[in-house]
Design an enzyme around this catalytic site. Sequence first.
Site, PDB file in Angstrom:
ATOM      1  N   THR A 168      56.694 -55.938  46.309  1.00  0.00           N
ATOM      2  CA  THR A 168      57.665 -55.295  47.200  1.00  0.00           C
ATOM      3  C   THR A 168      57.623 -55.721  48.666  1.00  0.00           C
ATOM      4  OG1 THR A 168      56.026 -53.532  47.414  1.00  0.00           O
ATOM      5  CG2 THR A 168      57.823 -53.159  45.867  1.00  0.00           C
ATOM      6  N   GLU A 169      56.598 -56.452  49.095  1.00  0.00           N
ATOM      7  CA  GLU A 169      56.327 -56.599  50.521  1.00  0.00           C
ATOM      8  C   GLU A 169      57.519 -57.073  51.350  1.00  0.00           C
ATOM      9  OE1 GLU A 169      52.278 -56.426  48.687  1.00  0.00           O
ATOM     10  OE2 GLU A 169      54.242 -57.202  48.136  1.00  0.00           O
TER      11      GLU A 169
END
Length: 266
Positions: A135-136
């Site tokens: 998700t970063e």
Amino acid sequence: MSASPVLWSLDARGVATVTLNRPEVNNAYDGALIAGVLAAIDDLSTKPVRVVVLKGNGKHFQAGADLKWINGVRPKSSDENETASRATFEAVQRLNTLPVPTVALVQGGCFGGGTGVISACDIVIAADNALFSITEVRWGLTAAIIIPQLCDAIGVRQVRRYALTGERFGAEDARRIGLVHEVVPLSDLESAGARVVEQLLGNAPEAMAETKTLAMESSFGGMAVDDAAYKRLVHLHSAKRQTAEAAEGLASFAEKRAGRWGGGNS
């Protein structure tokens, strides 16, 4: 239940169970959880451990970083940010290099750093309700310190898709790309893990340790990266946290809106 963010136990067979224990935030990691993982590994290193089983309490295995914690670290000094990234890296790396087999049992969400954690485990069994995402990039951050483990687990081609899109994918897709080895009904997750543990306990400990070391030495990605390269990854991970883009990404999370990245995106 103990308020400790990480619990561990060791049974008479030498099977250690390490449990992430922040179910109120879906086991998202903060400084205390990272310290708890490191302390559990320290404690277990003095015990006659044959196998380590990694679990998450509650509905979800691990939801990545606690973004409220990240937002609290971000305004601090560069040294303090590097210290936070270094501890996160060390927790994943020490799990990766344990001289005993590691088995992760994944239910519900496994996001961000959680995907790095399972990439660092030898065997991963997912429940059919498991959901994954690197998700970063959604929050203006990078997955720098887990990219080597992810490349080992799923290959560069898959990382180039899933770490760039940040999209969510289910357990069968995770099995297809190699992030997990087996998918079972949620009700069978514990018994599936127990079967694998029994298989491991039937094998010679030193032979397994040597096999694991040789496999990691032969890998294309994570285990072939030297200390200087990891130092660079830690720096990139922490420095990105302090950029304007990360500030916007974390604000978008807090305000429950899409990130405003420019180029006509509003």
